[in-house]
Motif scaffolding. Sequence first.
Motif, PDB file in Angstrom:
ATOM      1  N   GLY A 239      46.760  23.949  16.531  1.00  0.00           N
ATOM      2  CA  GLY A 239      47.595  23.774  17.707  1.00  0.00           C
ATOM      3  C   GLY A 239      47.062  22.695  18.621  1.00  0.00           C
ATOM      4  N   ASN A 240      47.673  22.571  19.779  1.00  0.00           N
ATOM      5  CA  ASN A 240      47.427  21.488  20.731  1.00  0.00           C
ATOM      6  C   ASN A 240      46.924  22.093  22.044  1.00  0.00           C
ATOM      7  OD1 ASN A 240      47.755  19.656  22.832  1.00  0.00           O
ATOM      8  ND2 ASN A 240      49.647  18.794  22.031  1.00  0.00           N
ATOM      9  N   ALA A 241      45.599  22.229  22.177  1.00  0.00           N
ATOM     10  CA  ALA A 241      45.044  22.906  23.349  1.00  0.00           C
ATOM     11  C   ALA A 241      45.276  22.115  24.625  1.00  0.00           C
ATOM     12  CB  ALA A 241      43.550  23.154  23.144  1.00  0.00           C
ATOM     13  N   ALA A 242      45.009  20.818  24.591  1.00  0.00           N
ATOM     14  CA  ALA A 242      45.134  20.019  25.817  1.00  0.00           C
ATOM     15  C   ALA A 242      46.557  20.025  26.343  1.00  0.00           C
ATOM     16  CB  ALA A 242      44.671  18.584  25.550  1.00  0.00           C
ATOM     17  N   LEU A 247      45.326  20.628  30.022  1.00  0.00           N
ATOM     18  CA  LEU A 247      43.943  20.203  30.216  1.00  0.00           C
ATOM     19  C   LEU A 247      43.861  18.691  30.083  1.00  0.00           C
ATOM     20  CD1 LEU A 247      42.210  22.956  28.065  1.00  0.00           C
ATOM     21  CD2 LEU A 247      42.603  22.955  30.532  1.00  0.00           C
ATOM     22  N   ARG A 248      43.005  18.090  30.888  1.00  0.00           N
ATOM     23  CA  ARG A 248      42.932  16.637  30.915  1.00  0.00           C
ATOM     24  C   ARG A 248      41.511  16.186  31.249  1.00  0.00           C
ATOM     25  NH1 ARG A 248      46.709  12.848  34.827  1.00  0.00           N
ATOM     26  NH2 ARG A 248      46.183  10.832  33.910  1.00  0.00           N
ATOM     27  N   GLN A 268      40.668  20.204  34.810  1.00  0.00           N
ATOM     28  CA  GLN A 268      39.626  19.345  34.273  1.00  0.00           C
ATOM     29  C   GLN A 268      38.270  20.009  34.184  1.00  0.00           C
ATOM     30  OE1 GLN A 268      40.584  16.141  37.159  1.00  0.00           O
ATOM     31  NE2 GLN A 268      40.751  14.843  35.378  1.00  0.00           N
ATOM     32  N   THR A 269      38.191  21.286  34.541  1.00  0.00           N
ATOM     33  CA  THR A 269      36.916  21.991  34.482  1.00  0.00           C
ATOM     34  C   THR A 269      37.063  23.266  33.654  1.00  0.00           C
ATOM     35  OG1 THR A 269      37.371  23.221  36.525  1.00  0.00           O
ATOM     36  CG2 THR A 269      36.194  21.124  36.744  1.00  0.00           C
ATOM     37  N   VAL A 270      35.944  23.701  33.111  1.00  0.00           N
ATOM     38  CA  VAL A 270      35.854  24.946  32.355  1.00  0.00           C
ATOM     39  C   VAL A 270      34.677  25.725  32.928  1.00  0.00           C
ATOM     40  CG1 VAL A 270      35.360  25.985  30.114  1.00  0.00           C
ATOM     41  CG2 VAL A 270      36.868  23.984  30.257  1.00  0.00           C
TER      42      VAL A 270
END
Length: 275
Positions: A239-242, A247-248, A268-270
């Motif tokens: 799949g496509n997480a971003a 998310l960037r 932009q943070t985790v």
Amino acid sequence: MSIITLTSDIGLQDYLVGAIKGQLWQYCPECTVMDISHHISPFNLPQATYICKSAFTYYPPGTFHCVLINLFDRKSDFVLLAHHNGQYIACADNGLLTMIAGGMPTAVVKLYLDKAAPKNTFTILKRFADAAKALASGKSLTDLGALTQDFHVKNNLQPLTGQDYIEGQIIHIDSFENVVVNITRQQFEAQRKHRKFRIFFRRDEVIHQISETYADVAEGQKLALFNAAGYLEIAINKGNAAGLFGLRSFHRDQLLQHTGFQQLSYYQTVRIIFE
């Protein structure tokens, strides 16, 4: 002759990469030219650091790395050449050298540019090619210039830490839109101290475990793992997480000031919370 690698923010939309390789083969006809990446985002030094560090470690001693990134960040009459961990790194004086080396490189010299020549990518590359050719002929780094520590220094983007958390920045999104965060396995384990954890990458998205491979979860499910370079990665199996989670990574739009109550539509943070 030793390997010469190319890393740039030029892209592959026009003639430049092909012309750069042609110029290298004119000056160093026996060299082997290898691409690392030409898709570094403009001004994104954390991404460039991640790509370069992760790739350079696999090359043999004596490899000559041309890093053609943010070449004209500062007006300068020289470029830099470093010898570090047995390899050579050539780049502009823009702070990237110390970020790739993770501190001060073992040895650095300044390569002065021809004052009569225009300051462009090709004149800089010629200077790098001349240096690579000289080293291949048996000359040492100090034959090319005096050792110096007088150059621009920048530090790597480090995660924030507290007693019960570590928070990282997204530094890279790959072609599968997997998201790479600047938290290494070593940093994670040092902060974790054998505690349970929850990984938050949006207000309503949480991961409770570290997977070994994408196949550890069902197709379409989210996961976190440490990639081959040792960095935390947020992904979706096939799949496509971003794109799915908004998310960037760093983008040059961030250089603009956002005023008033404008809200950014991406994350932009985790953050990892330890319990």
